[in-house]
Design an enzyme around this catalytic site. Structure first.
Site, PDB file in Angstrom:
ATOM      1  N   CYS A  33      17.895 -13.744  13.733  1.00  0.00           N
ATOM      2  CA  CYS A  33      16.939 -13.094  14.629  1.00  0.00           C
ATOM      3  C   CYS A  33      17.312 -11.649  14.874  1.00  0.00           C
ATOM      4  CB  CYS A  33      16.911 -13.809  15.989  1.00  0.00           C
ATOM      5  SG  CYS A  33      16.536 -15.571  15.941  1.00  0.00           S
ATOM      6  N   ASP A 437      23.314  27.596  17.059  1.00  0.00           N
ATOM      7  CA  ASP A 437      24.362  26.595  16.943  1.00  0.00           C
ATOM      8  C   ASP A 437      25.006  26.289  18.290  1.00  0.00           C
ATOM      9  OD1 ASP A 437      26.108  24.811  15.917  1.00  0.00           O
ATOM     10  OD2 ASP A 437      27.389  26.259  14.906  1.00  0.00           O
TER      11      ASP A 437
END
Length: 458
Positions: A33, A437
């Site tokens: 599952c 950055d």
């Protein structure tokens, strides 16, 4: 890595955040599952965990009929990882094993078939053949339950070598015959005429910010190849695709759906899609490319937690939880479009685009192939020639560092454009454009870029 205590707690609390990140199987029932399965929680001593559905199937477990574990989002790990296992998983998802075999997969990765088999088995519990087999079974189930095609046609369309192999696999994976699986289709999902296309649910985990994605697609659309119709919140995106065996037209609805029954903080959902194909063998590839385009396998919980800890991004993350970083349905096409720009891309499509045999509304052509654009001047022509001769690879399994190096070597290619191609065409989640950055945003700098762009801060 997720430890067993965390995994069992996820199963016990039916936590949809982990759907697709692992699967659990119950020894006493022989069933596997997804973590959010609504069935009664099994005793801990009877539970076994697997990284992939293929690994659970290889251990003799069959898929749960209630939670349909084969329909979960893919693991976000494969989009992040740049090693051979991550690249291999992306290529298998694109259908390479079905088209080219294990040898073709290994050749694209630059390893021997034995090395690829060994590394995949060690990391995900299944080799490339087993992973492709699980994928074929899922494709076949979709076709059985959404189209009226004869079983024989579905067997070969899904990639099986014979009807006998197809029947045996479906019984092993689902404990049902193909005829029984077709009869199991819910009334609202009964098979429709193939001319109406194949209806699909494209599952995602966690929150999904559809509006910024559709805004981006609307801004970038190329006439004849793409269109976005309707009012914001209920738009439909449609586009044409060049696929390994033919062409396709896909549509995706902006209005998504939430997974019923899950706790609000764990809730995922899906986008409705419809796919028209000239050759049904392309279904797996078309679905995989749509999932990359809409970034449906991302882990928004991990992304939002990391970026939300940064003071600059925290209010942006709070305003748009689950923001995605769209990639590309066709990496080479998107790279060419980024270099060309919108107006030139439209001109190239008008001049070189292959016309569809059966146009659909405003969609009447496929974006030009790299071979068609090799004679264009400047960076665009150089990029087209590199894509056409294989000097530059931008497919699902491309080495991202090698690809960026090849891009930067092209005449006239600047750093920002190369980074944008890496972010979008290669779907790299950790790219920063020059000047943007921040180490604090790693490994999700591409998502930080999307937040800043959505807020008009770039």
């Amino acid at each position: 890595m997720i430890d067993e205590d965390t995994r069992y707690e996820a199963v016990r609390s039916r936590d949809a955040r982990f759907d697709g990140e692992f699967f659990f199987a119950v020894e006493t029932t022989g069933i596997y599952c997804r973590p959010s399965c609504p069935a009664v929680t099994p005793k801990r001593q009877n539970v076994r965990y697997y990284t992939t559905a293929a690994a659970a199937q290889g251990s003799g477990y069959r898929a749960c009929r209630r939670c349909r574990p084969d329909a979960v989002p893919g693991s976000a790990e494969w989009n992040v990882r740049a090693d051979v296992v991550g690249r291999a998983m992306r290529l298998i998802g694109d259908g390479v094993v079905d088209r080219e075999g294990v040898g073709g997969l290994a050749g694209r990765l630059g390893y021997s078939a034995r090395q690829v088999q060994r590394q995949l088995t060690a990391e995900v519990g299944a080799g490339p053949v087993a992973l492709a087999r699980a994928q074929r079974a899922h494709t076949a189930r979709v076709l059985l339950q959404t189209t009226p095609l004869p079983v024989t046609e579905i067997a070969f369309a899904a990639g099986f070598a014979s009807v006998r192999q197809f029947n045996g696999t479906m019984r092993e994976v689902y404990a049902r015959t193909p005829t029984q699986l077709r009869a199991d289709a819910p009334d609202r999902r009964r098979a429709v005429a193939s001319s109406a296309g194949i209806p699909l649910r494209l599952a995602h985990r966690g929150a999904y910010q559809a509006r910024p994605v559709f805004d981006l697609l609307a801004r970038e659309r190329v006439p004849g190849v793409e269109e976005v119709t309707g009012a914001a919140g209920s738009r439909i995106f449609r586009r044409t695709l060049r696929l390994p065996h033919g062409t396709g037209i896909v549509s995706v609805d902006e209005a998504g759906h939430e997974q019923p029954g899950a706790r609000a903080e764990h809730r995922g959902g899906w986008l409705d899609a419809r796919i028209h194909l000239t050759d049904l063998r392309d279904l797996t590839t078309a679905v995989g490319r749509l999932r990359r385009l809409f970034d449906l396998d991302a882990d928004p919980y991990a992304i939002d937690e990391r970026l939300g800890a940064d003071p600059r991004l925290a209010p942006l993350v709070a305003a748009r939880p689950g923001l995605r970083s769209p990639a590309a349905a066709d990496p080479g096409e998107l790279a060419l479009r980024i270099v060309a720009g919108p107006a030139e891309a439209a001109r190239l499509t008008e001049r070189y685009g292959k016309r569809l045999d059966a146009p659909c509304g405003a969609l009447d052509r496929i974006f030009p192939a790299p071979d068609d654009l090799g004679g264009e001047p400047g960076t665009l022509g150089a990029l087209a020639r590199a894509l056409a001769d294989g000097t530059l690879r931008l497919d699902a399994g491309a080495d991202r560092d090698d690809a960026e190096a090849a891009l930067r070597a092209l005449p006239g290619m600047d750093a920002r454009t190369a980074a944008l191609i890496r972010m979008r065409a290669l779907g790299d989640p950790d790219v920063t454009l020059p000047g943007g950055d921040s180490a604090a945003w790693r490994p999700w700098r591409s998502y930080a870029h999307q937040h800043l762009d959505a807020e008009g801060q770039l």
